[in-house]
Design a protein around this motif. Structure first.
Motif, short mmCIF file in Angstrom:
data_model
loop_
_atom_site.label_atom_id
_atom_site.label_comp_id
_atom_site.label_asym_id
_atom_site.label_seq_id
_atom_site.Cartn_x
_atom_site.Cartn_y
_atom_site.Cartn_z
N TRP A 552 60.46 73.11 -8.71
CA TRP A 552 59.13 73.37 -8.17
C TRP A 552 59.01 72.82 -6.76
O TRP A 552 59.76 71.94 -6.34
CB TRP A 552 58.05 72.73 -9.06
N ASN A 553 58.07 73.38 -6.02
CA ASN A 553 57.65 72.80 -4.75
C ASN A 553 56.21 73.23 -4.51
O ASN A 553 55.70 74.15 -5.14
CB ASN A 553 58.56 73.23 -3.59
N LEU A 554 55.53 72.54 -3.61
CA LEU A 554 54.18 72.92 -3.22
C LEU A 554 54.24 73.86 -2.03
O LEU A 554 54.78 73.52 -0.98
CB LEU A 554 53.34 71.69 -2.88
N LEU A 555 53.69 75.05 -2.22
CA LEU A 555 53.59 76.01 -1.13
C LEU A 555 52.49 75.59 -0.16
O LEU A 555 52.69 75.60 1.06
CB LEU A 555 53.29 77.40 -1.69
N LEU A 556 51.31 75.25 -0.71
CA LEU A 556 50.18 74.85 0.10
C LEU A 556 49.57 73.57 -0.47
O LEU A 556 49.47 73.41 -1.69
CB LEU A 556 49.07 75.92 0.10
N VAL A 557 49.17 72.68 0.40
CA VAL A 557 48.25 71.60 0.06
C VAL A 557 47.00 71.91 0.88
O VAL A 557 46.99 71.76 2.11
CB VAL A 557 48.82 70.22 0.40
N CYS A 558 45.96 72.39 0.22
CA CYS A 558 44.86 73.07 0.90
C CYS A 558 43.88 72.09 1.55
O CYS A 558 43.84 70.91 1.23
CB CYS A 558 44.11 73.95 -0.10
N GLY A 559 43.06 72.65 2.45
CA GLY A 559 42.05 71.89 3.15
C GLY A 559 41.99 72.25 4.62
O GLY A 559 42.49 73.29 5.05
N ASP A 560 41.36 71.39 5.40
CA ASP A 560 41.23 71.57 6.84
C ASP A 560 42.61 71.38 7.47
O ASP A 560 43.21 70.31 7.34
CB ASP A 560 40.25 70.53 7.36
N PRO A 561 43.11 72.36 8.20
CA PRO A 561 44.45 72.22 8.79
C PRO A 561 44.59 71.06 9.77
O PRO A 561 45.71 70.61 10.02
CB PRO A 561 44.66 73.57 9.50
N THR A 562 43.47 70.58 10.32
CA THR A 562 43.56 69.45 11.24
C THR A 562 43.72 68.13 10.52
O THR A 562 44.01 67.11 11.15
CB THR A 562 42.31 69.37 12.14
N ALA A 563 43.53 68.12 9.21
CA ALA A 563 43.65 66.88 8.45
C ALA A 563 45.11 66.59 8.13
O ALA A 563 45.92 67.49 7.91
CB ALA A 563 42.85 66.96 7.16
N ALA A 564 45.45 65.31 8.07
CA ALA A 564 46.84 64.90 7.83
C ALA A 564 47.30 65.23 6.43
O ALA A 564 48.51 65.38 6.19
CB ALA A 564 46.98 63.40 8.09
N ASP A 565 46.38 65.36 5.48
CA ASP A 565 46.77 65.56 4.07
C ASP A 565 46.86 67.02 3.69
O ASP A 565 46.73 67.37 2.52
CB ASP A 565 45.80 64.81 3.15
N THR A 566 47.08 67.93 4.64
CA THR A 566 47.26 69.34 4.32
C THR A 566 48.66 69.79 4.72
O THR A 566 49.29 69.21 5.62
CB THR A 566 46.21 70.23 5.01
N TYR A 567 49.12 70.85 4.06
CA TYR A 567 50.48 71.34 4.27
C TYR A 567 50.47 72.85 4.00
O TYR A 567 49.89 73.31 3.02
CB TYR A 567 51.44 70.63 3.32
N PHE A 568 51.08 73.61 4.89
CA PHE A 568 51.07 75.06 4.79
C PHE A 568 52.50 75.60 4.79
O PHE A 568 52.88 76.41 5.62
CB PHE A 568 50.25 75.66 5.93
N GLY A 569 53.30 75.13 3.83
CA GLY A 569 54.64 75.63 3.66
C GLY A 569 55.56 75.38 4.83
O GLY A 569 56.62 76.02 4.94
N GLY A 570 55.19 74.47 5.71
CA GLY A 570 55.97 74.21 6.91
C GLY A 570 55.52 75.00 8.12
O GLY A 570 56.05 74.81 9.22
N PHE A 571 54.52 75.89 7.97
CA PHE A 571 54.04 76.71 9.08
C PHE A 571 53.15 75.88 10.01
O PHE A 571 52.52 74.91 9.58
CB PHE A 571 53.26 77.91 8.54
N ASP A 572 53.09 76.29 11.26
CA ASP A 572 52.29 75.62 12.28
C ASP A 572 50.82 75.59 11.84
O ASP A 572 50.16 76.63 11.73
CB ASP A 572 52.43 76.37 13.60
N LYS A 573 50.28 74.40 11.63
CA LYS A 573 48.92 74.28 11.09
C LYS A 573 47.85 74.66 12.11
O LYS A 573 46.68 74.82 11.73
CB LYS A 573 48.68 72.86 10.57
#
Length: 689
Positions: A552-573
């Motif tokens: 398994w892996n996390l594709l997205l960790v959702c939320g405001d892209p400017t926040a440190a606790d978000t992740y978008f599969g490695g894509f430019d936030k």
């Protein structure tokens, strides 16, 4: 409404935007109650990091997935293709992936469905519209149960669109109706004293609708039509019970001493279209319909009720005043007859819908199907509760090809024999997870897992318990406790599952969990990496579908892209749309994942988002549409011709009601808001191309 190709950043604070009145009627205020799972099973972060390496596990399980099923062909998975995770921060390669070429809709609070420039929209069907011939026109001020039983139900959630063979551009639209919000259905509604007619009307507004619809040449609009398959299934329709709990003492009532027939289905949330042309639907927050749990003092029964969130005295709707089956003091087993995956054959309007007990009983968000290359059917389902579990069922029977009624009847038994499993996770970076959501030094949240067997159902329909100390009937009916007993991993509200038609990877929406790591509750772990998780995440599984191992892996960790606790599969936030509270999932013909949201904690309306899964743009997230204020986006269907979504509970705000409507969508003027299905299409073109 302005459009913006990049993110419109918003504050990353506050909890879900869902109104308290929605929580009250949709889920019985589940989030304000104590967490039902008080088990002290092994926490994810306490499990050994990994028993197998990722590559070793995939090679050892001989993983090969398949390509079978009418209309649902599934391609073989590669065994480590490189698309499972991307380290660090990536970015676009300059090319827009097919299916995502549209101007992103900016976050907003409009009382409208907002779509990209160059796209059109139209309502397909709304609450109260005729479904059956002879149904009266909708009259908000003069509703009756008799009329509602012939009309489109309330609060549409899941939708399936099935082509009618031999009739070009003609489909069966199959929609379930999750719940009723009586203060928005009836003017002058008295919550303490509902009328018998309001009770009967609400029963008729639950269930499912099957409606023939026709497409229009040159557009994506769909128009309802009366056809031979049109049907309303309500909370009084008779269902047949199959599997190991059929005939169980736990299901017997005074009205049904056989324990094999149930009147109705309640709180149907998401679902899935099977490769054999039927529709599955999950009974979710059924607990809230039952009253007087506090009068049940039996030391065995009471804890079981509590584990399912069944508690208190009077119910919100007061249905127990009109029908004793909703009174646990009189019918303690009636509640056990809900919480199942149901299956409807939309091609036979006279057929009895089925409740499949081999798939276990819990708050099913949905059930979705993957078929392996040898015809083995795998059904995935999540238990939509904080700290509850993920499940799959592997059928011992094989799918029959073809769409004849004989094939459909055979395939409707596939979910009655096989093994039910629950998921247990291990993380590759357990020591780095501190609840902040910080990305591990590896550049990804990932790990391994296993499916733990709970229940085997034989060809004769009889069950065999695989859990020490529980009978087969107990595992089927009280599946949550079975998961507790084997140490399943506590998740952040696992909702919709969706296997990819192109890769076979399985995606899971984990909506949120503001109790994670709070007041002694389970702390963050790799798959649930944030304490007080307001925004949710999307999980990607590479599963040995018929076996017991996965990575398994996390594709997205959702939320405001400017926040440190978000992740978008490695894509430019800096180049993504903000997304919060993922709920339902779908795929487009290009292999992109689409996500609808429920309860956006970023203080803008819910919406529908595309997410690229492969290549340099993996993780690129773009908002395709937003729904009106107070509404939730449900049941997305994405094709080249159109996108359809169910708009649920528009205008459902705490200071509003039928006497003081906050929304006038979809009809405008001074009309009452009405849940509806909407079609969106590109003028003179294909979706996202």
């Amino acid at each position: 409404m302005s459009l913006k190709p990049l993110a419109l950043f918003v504050n990353h604070d506050g909890a879900s935007s869902r109104a308290s009145v929605t929580c009250q009627y949709k889920c019985g205020n589940a989030c304000s109650h104590d967490v039902p799972n008080t088990s002290h099973g092994e926490y994810f972060r306490d499990i050994a990091r990994t028993a197998l390496s990722r590559r070793g596990m995939l090679r050892g399980t001989g993983m090969a997935v398949l390509a079978v099923g009418a209309g649902s062909a599934l391609a073989a998975c590669s065994d480590d293709s490189g698309s499972g995770s991307v380290s660090g921060t990536g970015g676009s390669d300059g090319a827009t992936p097919a299916g995502t070429n549209f101007g992103a809709v900016a976050p907003n609070t409009e009382d409208a469905v907002v779509v990209p420039e160059g796209y059109e929209q139209a309502v397909v069907i709304r609450w109260g519209d005729p479904v059956l011939p002879g149904a009266p026109a909708f009259d908000f001020d003069n509703q009756t149960a008799q009329a509602q039983a012939q009309q489109f139900g309330f609060n549409n959630d899941f939708a399936g669109l099935l082509p009618v063979e031999g009739q070009p551009n003609t489909f069966l639209l199959v929609v379930n109706h999750e719940y009723t919000t009586e203060p928005f259905m009836f003017k002058g509604y008295d919550a303490e004293n509902p009328s018998p007619e309001q009770f009967q009307t609400a029963l008729a507004a639950h269930g499912l609708s099957v409606v023939q619809v026709k497409g229009e040449s040159g557009s994506g609009a769909l128009t309802p039509d009366f056809g031979p398959y049109n049907r309303r299934i309500t909370a009084t329709t008779e269902f047949v019970v199959t599997g190991p709990a059929a005939g169980s003492d736990f299901l017997k009532t005074s009205a049904d001493p056989t324990g094999t027939k149930v009147l109705g289905t309640l709180n149907n949330c998401s679902g899935g279209v099977t490769p054999w042309g039927t529709v599955l639907s999950g009974e979710e927050n059924f607990n809230q319909y039952f009253a007087n749990a506090e009068l049940v003092t039996d030391p065995t029964v009471a804890p079981r009720l509590k584990r399912y969130g069944v508690e208190g005295a009077a119910s919100e709707r007061k249905w127990e005043r009109f029908d004793k089956r909703f009174d646990l003091a009189q019918e303690p087993n009636e509640v056990n007859r809900f919480g199942w995956v149901v299956e409807v054959n939309p091609w036979d309007a006279t057929s009895a819908p089925v409740k499949h007990t081999a798939l276990g009983r819990f708050k099913h968000e949905a059930a979705t199907i993957h078929v392996t290359d040898d015809g083995t059917v795998v059904a995935y389902s999540g238990d939509d509760e904080r700290f509850d579990y993920m499940y799959k069922f592997v059928s011992s029977r094989k799918m029959m090809d073809g769409n004849s009624q004989a094939a459909v009847r055979n395939n409707m038994t596939l979910l009655d024999a096989g093994i039910l499993y629950v998921a247990k996770f291990a993380g590759n970076s357990a020591d780095e997870i501190d609840g902040s959501g910080a990305l591990p030094t590896s550049g990804t949240f990932d790990g391994t897992g296993e499916w733990i067997p709970l229940l085997r159902t034989g060809e004769d329909g009889r069950g065999e318990s695989l859990v020490d100390g529980m009978s087969a009937e107990e595992v089927a009916v009280f599946t949550r406790q079975a998961g507790d007993n084997v140490g399943a991993t506590k998740m952040d509200r696992p909702e919709d599952f969706e296997p990819s038609p192109t890769t076979g990877k399985v995606y899971v929406a984990l909506t949120n969990n503001t109790k994670r790591g709070v007041d002694g509750a389970a702390a963050a772990d790799g798959a649930n990496p944030r304490n007080n998780n307001k925004n949710g995440q999307v999980l990607e599984l590479t599963d040995d579908h018929a076996g017991t191992a996965f990575t398994w892996n996390l594709l997205l960790v959702c939320g405001d892209p400017t926040a440190a606790d978000t992740y978008f599969g490695g894509f430019d936030k800096e180049s993504v749309s903000p997304i919060s509270c993922p709920d339902n999932l779908a795929f487009d013909p290009h292999g992109n994942l689409w996500i609808s949201t429920d309860g956006n904690a970023l203080k803008s309306n819910d919406g529908l988002f595309s997410v690229v899964l492969d290549g340099a743009n993996r993780g690129e997230t773009k908002q395709f549409l937003s729904v009106p204020k107070g509404a939730e986006t449900c049941g997305p269907i994405v094709s080249e011709e159109r996108v359809t979504v169910c708009v649920q509970h528009p205008g459902e705000l705490d200071d509003a009601s039928a006497d003081n409507p906050a929304s006038h969508w979809p009809d405008g003027g001074d009309t009452q808001p009405r849940p509806a299905v909407v079609a969106v299409w590109k003028s003179g073109g294909r979706i996202g191309v």
